[in-house]
Write an enzyme that holds these catalytic residues in place. Sequence first.
Site, PDB file in Angstrom:
ATOM      1  N   GLN A   1       0.800  -1.229   0.000  1.00  0.00           N
ATOM      2  CA  GLN A   1       0.000   0.000   0.000  1.00  0.00           C
ATOM      3  C   GLN A   1       0.829   1.274   0.000  1.00  0.00           C
ATOM      4  OE1 GLN A   1      -0.296  -2.380   2.481  1.00  0.00           O
ATOM      5  NE2 GLN A   1      -2.428  -2.781   2.943  1.00  0.00           N
TER       6      GLN A   1
ATOM      7  N   TYR B   1      -9.757  -7.134  -8.626  1.00  0.00           N
ATOM      8  CA  TYR B   1     -10.845  -6.307  -8.121  1.00  0.00           C
ATOM      9  C   TYR B   1     -11.663  -5.766  -9.282  1.00  0.00           C
ATOM     10  CZ  TYR B   1      -7.685  -6.150  -4.067  1.00  0.00           C
ATOM     11  OH  TYR B   1      -6.857  -6.484  -3.024  1.00  0.00           O
TER      12      TYR B   1
ATOM     13  N   LYS C   1      -6.500 -13.088  -4.687  1.00  0.00           N
ATOM     14  CA  LYS C   1      -6.954 -12.239  -3.594  1.00  0.00           C
ATOM     15  C   LYS C   1      -8.136 -11.420  -4.089  1.00  0.00           C
ATOM     16  CE  LYS C   1      -5.505  -8.271  -0.799  1.00  0.00           C
ATOM     17  NZ  LYS C   1      -4.456  -7.224  -0.627  1.00  0.00           N
TER      18      LYS C   1
ATOM     19  N   GLY D   1      -8.955  -5.508   4.190  1.00  0.00           N
ATOM     20  CA  GLY D   1      -9.662  -4.245   4.263  1.00  0.00           C
ATOM     21  C   GLY D   1      -9.101  -3.317   5.319  1.00  0.00           C
TER      22      GLY D   1
END
Length: 312
Positions: free
Chosen positions: A44, A178, A209, A242
């Site tokens: 991240q 995603y 993932k 998350g």
Amino acid sequence: MPQITRDQVRVPADVMPESRDEYIANYLKATRGTGRLMLFACDQKIEHLNKDFYGEGIDIADAEPQHLFEIGRQGVCGVLAGQRGLIAQYAADYPEINYLVKMNSKTNLVGTKQDDPYSPQLYDLDAVLAMREAGVNVVGIGYTIYLGSEYECTMMAEAGELIAQAHANGLLVVLWIYPRGKAVTAEKDPALIAGAAGVALCLGADFVKVNPPKPEDGTAPAEALKVATMASGRTGLVCAGGSTVDAETFLTQLYDQIHTGGAVGNATGRNIHQRSLDEAVRLTKAISAITLADYSVADALAVFNGEKDFAL
């Protein structure tokens, strides 16, 4: 604790014969000999920039990148996932950690209202293989695909080629998939999450993932996850952790994802690294207790609270 032997590792047919032993060794290292994955996501720093590492509610230790590697060393994780440069800067001091190199990344500065997301490949596999030759404990690579983006074809092509090359060289591959972009109205729709899982299988990933699904019909998220784990077939499905929540809520969700939804592990970043070192280490142990050893939520919570220990 569930254990698998070398003979029980299912080796994909695109792994070259001379790389078969390397693939099996990397699979067993990444899954700690269980066939399940505890992935510590540290990518991240590009994806969300520094706001996930410094600010209100985040322990000050997280402002220093070495915090990630101390957690990886002292905690119980399967792999630490991060960009090549991040790993290259610290791996010599943390040789015992199993590394998964993230091959593409983008920041979150350009929103989907401006443009559909595209996460570019940052380097080729040779740069990762060179790190492995230099002694870095690289067991696999990772790549993000935004399914539904107008750039999905480019990301899928890059990922497909990387998977073929990685397997040929005995490395595992984890895909982050995603659904995201102007064409996607509900990113966590259960059918879309299942679709993402199926794409990962068709591209040949070892693990995928995904975000946990958010059903709108009253179905429990873990129950809805069953469809995605069926769609993923022989590609192991893990859920993203998350944003940070309290430990009991997180561990309960993880337990349900595995035991109800059929997930084979987890991929957690912020829920771990935004805490102090001591707390983060205890949470990796609690997560691994559920993921790798089938602990109950109560027993895992006792590990997090320091009332019990968990080690491999």
